[in-house]
Design a protein around this motif. Structure first.
Motif, PDB file in Angstrom:
ATOM      1  N   LEU A 176       0.735  -1.301   0.045  1.00 20.39           N
ATOM      2  CA  LEU A 176       0.081  -0.027  -0.028  1.00 20.39           C
ATOM      3  C   LEU A 176       0.886   1.263   0.068  1.00 20.39           C
ATOM      4  O   LEU A 176       0.629   2.353  -0.769  1.00 20.39           O
ATOM      5  CB  LEU A 176      -1.054   0.006   1.154  1.00 20.39           C
ATOM      6  N   ARG A 177       1.963   1.038   0.509  1.00 18.89           N
ATOM      7  CA  ARG A 177       2.784   2.299   0.664  1.00 18.89           C
ATOM      8  C   ARG A 177       3.425   2.773  -0.755  1.00 18.89           C
ATOM      9  O   ARG A 177       3.880   3.860  -1.108  1.00 18.89           O
ATOM     10  CB  ARG A 177       4.044   2.153   1.554  1.00 18.89           C
ATOM     11  N   PHE A 178       3.828   1.760  -1.574  1.00 18.26           N
ATOM     12  CA  PHE A 178       4.043   1.738  -3.125  1.00 18.26           C
ATOM     13  C   PHE A 178       3.478   3.080  -3.495  1.00 18.26           C
ATOM     14  O   PHE A 178       3.873   3.864  -4.226  1.00 18.26           O
ATOM     15  CB  PHE A 178       3.952   0.716  -3.759  1.00 18.26           C
ATOM     16  N   PHE A 179       1.862   3.108  -3.325  1.00 17.40           N
ATOM     17  CA  PHE A 179       1.110   4.229  -4.256  1.00 17.40           C
ATOM     18  C   PHE A 179       1.385   5.538  -3.546  1.00 17.40           C
ATOM     19  O   PHE A 179       1.628   6.462  -4.512  1.00 17.40           O
ATOM     20  CB  PHE A 179      -0.278   3.724  -3.556  1.00 17.40           C
ATOM     21  N   HIS A 197      -1.085   7.265 -14.185  1.00 14.85           N
ATOM     22  CA  HIS A 197      -2.304   6.384 -14.780  1.00 14.85           C
ATOM     23  C   HIS A 197      -2.528   5.548 -13.884  1.00 14.85           C
ATOM     24  O   HIS A 197      -1.667   4.504 -13.865  1.00 14.85           O
ATOM     25  CB  HIS A 197      -2.066   6.231 -16.201  1.00 14.85           C
ATOM     26  N   PRO A 198      -3.706   4.791 -13.814  1.00 12.46           N
ATOM     27  CA  PRO A 198      -3.844   3.581 -12.820  1.00 12.46           C
ATOM     28  C   PRO A 198      -3.205   2.515 -13.564  1.00 12.46           C
ATOM     29  O   PRO A 198      -2.946   1.724 -12.864  1.00 12.46           O
ATOM     30  CB  PRO A 198      -5.521   3.643 -12.655  1.00 12.46           C
ATOM     31  N   MET A 199      -3.144   2.366 -14.803  1.00  9.84           N
ATOM     32  CA  MET A 199      -2.710   1.222 -15.211  1.00  9.84           C
ATOM     33  C   MET A 199      -1.015   1.168 -14.966  1.00  9.84           C
ATOM     34  O   MET A 199      -0.642   0.166 -14.909  1.00  9.84           O
ATOM     35  CB  MET A 199      -2.855   1.218 -17.137  1.00  9.84           C
ATOM     36  N   ALA A 200      -0.556   2.339 -15.152  1.00 12.44           N
ATOM     37  CA  ALA A 200       0.906   2.310 -14.646  1.00 12.44           C
ATOM     38  C   ALA A 200       1.122   2.101 -13.170  1.00 12.44           C
ATOM     39  O   ALA A 200       2.095   1.344 -12.671  1.00 12.44           O
ATOM     40  CB  ALA A 200       1.513   4.077 -14.710  1.00 12.44           C
ATOM     41  N   MET A 201       0.207   2.439 -12.125  1.00 11.07           N
ATOM     42  CA  MET A 201       0.104   1.980 -10.874  1.00 11.07           C
ATOM     43  C   MET A 201       0.055   0.458 -10.664  1.00 11.07           C
ATOM     44  O   MET A 201       0.741  -0.353 -10.065  1.00 11.07           O
ATOM     45  CB  MET A 201      -0.827   2.918 -10.193  1.00 11.07           C
ATOM     46  N   LEU A 202      -1.024  -0.145 -11.590  1.00 10.06           N
ATOM     47  CA  LEU A 202      -1.251  -1.351 -11.499  1.00 10.06           C
ATOM     48  C   LEU A 202      -0.106  -2.173 -11.840  1.00 10.06           C
ATOM     49  O   LEU A 202       0.302  -3.367 -11.422  1.00 10.06           O
ATOM     50  CB  LEU A 202      -2.375  -1.818 -12.528  1.00 10.06           C
ATOM     51  N   THR A 203       0.529  -1.730 -13.123  1.00 10.12           N
ATOM     52  CA  THR A 203       1.751  -2.502 -13.731  1.00 10.12           C
ATOM     53  C   THR A 203       2.743  -2.660 -12.565  1.00 10.12           C
ATOM     54  O   THR A 203       3.410  -3.804 -12.195  1.00 10.12           O
ATOM     55  CB  THR A 203       2.494  -1.714 -14.863  1.00 10.12           C
ATOM     56  N   GLY A 204       2.967  -1.543 -11.881  1.00 12.01           N
ATOM     57  CA  GLY A 204       4.023  -1.357 -10.810  1.00 12.01           C
ATOM     58  C   GLY A 204       3.794  -2.199  -9.566  1.00 12.01           C
ATOM     59  O   GLY A 204       4.867  -2.902  -8.990  1.00 12.01           O
ATOM     60  N   VAL A 205       2.701  -2.422  -9.160  1.00 15.19           N
ATOM     61  CA  VAL A 205       2.313  -2.993  -8.036  1.00 15.19           C
ATOM     62  C   VAL A 205       2.112  -4.444  -8.135  1.00 15.19           C
ATOM     63  O   VAL A 205       2.723  -5.328  -7.437  1.00 15.19           O
ATOM     64  CB  VAL A 205       1.113  -2.436  -7.264  1.00 15.19           C
ATOM     65  N   VAL A 206       1.459  -4.831  -9.016  1.00 18.77           N
ATOM     66  CA  VAL A 206       1.392  -6.181  -9.510  1.00 18.77           C
ATOM     67  C   VAL A 206       2.899  -6.810  -9.752  1.00 18.77           C
ATOM     68  O   VAL A 206       3.151  -7.932  -9.330  1.00 18.77           O
ATOM     69  CB  VAL A 206       0.600  -6.383 -10.721  1.00 18.77           C
ATOM     70  N   GLY A 207       3.712  -5.984 -10.358  1.00 18.66           N
ATOM     71  CA  GLY A 207       5.091  -6.538 -10.798  1.00 18.66           C
ATOM     72  C   GLY A 207       5.945  -6.662  -9.321  1.00 18.66           C
ATOM     73  O   GLY A 207       6.904  -7.548  -9.565  1.00 18.66           O
ATOM     74  N   SER A 208       5.467  -6.006  -8.443  1.00 17.39           N
ATOM     75  CA  SER A 208       6.101  -6.208  -6.965  1.00 17.39           C
ATOM     76  C   SER A 208       5.696  -7.168  -6.315  1.00 17.39           C
ATOM     77  O   SER A 208       6.440  -7.660  -5.277  1.00 17.39           O
ATOM     78  CB  SER A 208       6.068  -4.935  -6.282  1.00 17.39           C
ATOM     79  N   THR A 227      -8.185  -5.388  -5.117  1.00 18.91           N
ATOM     80  CA  THR A 227      -7.764  -4.591  -4.106  1.00 18.91           C
ATOM     81  C   THR A 227      -6.656  -3.339  -4.733  1.00 18.91           C
ATOM     82  O   THR A 227      -6.874  -2.380  -4.144  1.00 18.91           O
ATOM     83  CB  THR A 227      -7.035  -5.479  -3.081  1.00 18.91           C
ATOM     84  N   ILE A 228      -5.783  -4.015  -5.321  1.00 20.21           N
ATOM     85  CA  ILE A 228      -4.806  -3.121  -6.100  1.00 20.21           C
ATOM     86  C   ILE A 228      -5.222  -2.076  -7.061  1.00 20.21           C
ATOM     87  O   ILE A 228      -5.029  -0.853  -6.754  1.00 20.21           O
ATOM     88  CB  ILE A 228      -3.758  -3.877  -6.751  1.00 20.21           C
ATOM     89  N   ALA A 229      -6.295  -2.610  -7.868  1.00 24.17           N
ATOM     90  CA  ALA A 229      -7.220  -1.467  -8.627  1.00 24.17           C
ATOM     91  C   ALA A 229      -7.974  -0.435  -7.862  1.00 24.17           C
ATOM     92  O   ALA A 229      -7.684   0.659  -8.127  1.00 24.17           O
ATOM     93  CB  ALA A 229      -8.027  -2.426  -9.500  1.00 24.17           C
ATOM     94  N   ALA A 230      -8.497  -0.872  -6.868  1.00 22.30           N
ATOM     95  CA  ALA A 230      -9.156  -0.104  -5.932  1.00 22.30           C
ATOM     96  C   ALA A 230      -8.085   1.033  -5.381  1.00 22.30           C
ATOM     97  O   ALA A 230      -8.440   2.153  -5.181  1.00 22.30           O
ATOM     98  CB  ALA A 230     -10.055  -0.681  -4.884  1.00 22.30           C
ATOM     99  N   ALA A 231      -7.224   0.399  -4.810  1.00 24.04           N
ATOM    100  CA  ALA A 231      -6.047   1.245  -4.193  1.00 24.04           C
ATOM    101  C   ALA A 231      -5.455   2.413  -5.231  1.00 24.04           C
ATOM    102  O   ALA A 231      -5.243   3.563  -4.897  1.00 24.04           O
ATOM    103  CB  ALA A 231      -5.012   0.334  -3.555  1.00 24.04           C
TER     104      ALA A 231
END
Ligand code: SDX
Length: 439
Positions: A121-124, A132-143, A173-177
């Motif tokens: 959650l702190r990654f955000f 862009h939410p897709m950039a955040m999704l890519t970064g967090v799922v990749g982690s 959960t990641i998408a909503a965050a």
């Protein structure tokens, strides 16, 4: 095994080459060219893989001419009417519709994997609010792979099942965050008593200042959209997941590669592009000008949400979404959406136009889905994230099929080389300002 011959004509010579033909349970047969290079020193050439089967698969079947889509043999129309997203997820992953206790066990497993590590959650906070939410999704799922080193044992079936449950459970959960970060609201944790769609809507729209219960029509519409987007054979992002996974990398990294591919406007990014296009067209009187632009070879503009590599008929998913759109708008209390009226008129005009008829260009899954996401209060920048949530099921199912396929090898295509012939290095003084091809 029946054999057939094919003619490979060349400037220098004509060769009669013979290849084994393999037939699937449905769809076109294939020429098995596995020995083409080793026995004849030839490659095939098929940019975009228009006529290339990259693998054997038993998950999804598409007949593009007839507009047929089957998940493990079940027609998408029947699953859309009678099933739910997580039951479809079970079907795609395990190959059969679940018995009652199997479904309950699967739902319970998903329910208990919806949380993400607090460190994630702190990654955000590292993203600007307008990332862009897709950039955040890519970064967090990749982690995620940093938190689950056990996923490295890709061939371990129990690890494969755990990975599937984690990805399906954590994507919402990641998408909503990502959405909450973009609007500056506090993160909302998932609730075990809510089903998949209601949980996502709760995490998206609940605030600590009041109770929140999603509109049941909205939850039903979202679940149906997820069923329709769950899988689609060897589409670009699924093929990306398979190719990435073929190196033996961890499945979180393979899925992240798929997210990156899905983001493109030619693929999953089209749902966002459709709304941007309709907003730009703005008025029915402007439609002829934009249709003319779509037909103009000197104009890069295309009708987003139209056309498909496989469907040369109406995308069966678009038909279902189109028919549900008015009901969702009405039940959510929206008189209508001017963009829906515009989309319907644009479809009507395009489908009467010789250019679109001749090229068999019909609305695809992305043409109407954004209208419903808007009605649910989901911002345009989140549309492809919603697509990724649903498609993560198909990605996982194909990744599992690939890693468990005894024929599976590292994916490594070849090329038709059109570069310089071998030449010697030039010292600086010898370089006569040759103009390079540049980037
Ligand atoms: C998805 O593969 C999947 O299964 C994908 C998907 C899934 O569930 O995973 O179904 C999801 O990605 C749906 C597609 C979403 N993309 C869009 O809506 C973007 C707009 N559509 C196009 O860019 C295009 O139709 C593609 C990319 C979808 C398909 O392109 P192809 O198969 O490479 O076809 P093409 O580009 O060779 O087009 C054939 C002809 C060309 O004209 P000519 O050269 O023959 O004169 O049709 C024209 C194209 O210019 N054309 C269009 C057009 N799409 C094709 N002209 C105007 N508008 C369009 N949308």
């Amino acid at each position: 095994m029946s054999k057939s011959t094919t003619q490979a004509s060349e400037h220098e010579e004509t060769r009669n080459l013979t290849f084994p033909v393999r037939r699937g349970h449905l769809g076109p047969a294939v020429l098995d060219i596995n020995k083409l290079y080793s026995e004849h020193g030839l490659f095939t050439y098929d940019p975009g893989f228009v006529a290339t089967a990259s693998c054997e698969s038993a998950i999804t079947y598409i007949d593009g001419e007839k507009g047929i889509l089957l998940y493990r043999g079940y027609p998408i129309e029947q699953l859309a009417e009678k099933s739910t997203f997580l039951e479809v997820a079970y079907l795609l992953l395990y190959g059969e519709l679940p018995l009652k206790h199997e479904l309950e066990r699967f739902l319970d497993a998903i329910r208990h994997h919806t949380l993400i590590n607090e460190s994630l959650l702190r990654f955000f906070n590292g993203f600007h609010h307008d990332a862009h939410p897709m950039a955040m999704l890519t970064g967090v799922v990749g982690s995620l792979s940093a938190f689950y080193p056990d996923a490295m044992e890709a061939r371990d079936r129990s690890q494969q099942e755990l990975f599937a449950q984690r990805i399906i459970a954590k994507m919402p959960t990641i998408a909503a965050a990502a959405y909450k970060h973009s609007v500056g609201h506090p993160f909302v944790y998932p609730r075990n008593e809510l089903d998949y769609a209601n949980n996502l809507l709760y995490m998206l729209f609940a605030l600590p200042t009041a109770d929140y219960v999603a509109n049941p029509v909205a939850a039903q519409a979202l679940d149906l959209l997820f069923v329709l987007h769950a899988d689609h054979e060897q589409n670009a992002s699924t093929s990306t997941v398979r190719l990435a996974g073929s190196s033996g990398t961890n499945p979180y990294a393979a899925i992240t590669a798929g997210i990156g591919c899905l983001w493109g406007p030619a693929h999953g990014g089209a749902n966002e592009a459709v709304i941007n296009m309709l907003t730009e067209i703005a008025d029915i009187k402007n439609i002829p000008r934009y249709v003319a632009r779509a037909k103009d070879k000197n104009d890069t503009f295309r009708l987003m949400g139209f056309g498909h590599r496989v469907y040369k008929n109406y995308d069966p998913r678009a038909k279902i979404i189109r028919s549900m759109t008015y009901k969702v708008l009405e039940n959510l209390g929206h008189r209508s959406d001017p963009l829906l009226d515009l989309a319907m008129k644009l479809e009507e005009i395009a489908l009467k136009d010789e250019y679109f008829i001749e090229r068999k260009l019909y609305p695809n899954v992305d043409f109407y889905s954004g209208i419903i996401y808007r009605a649910l209060g989901i911002p345009t920048s989140m549309f492809t994230v919603m697509f990724a949530i649903a498609r993560s099921v198909g990605w996982v199912a194909h990744w599992q099929e690939m890693v468990n396929d005894p024929e599976q090898r590292l994916g490594r295509p070849r090329q038709l080389y059109m570069g310089p012939l071998q030449r010697d290095y030039l010292q600086m003084s010898q370089r006569a300002g040759k103009v390079g091809s540049g980037i």
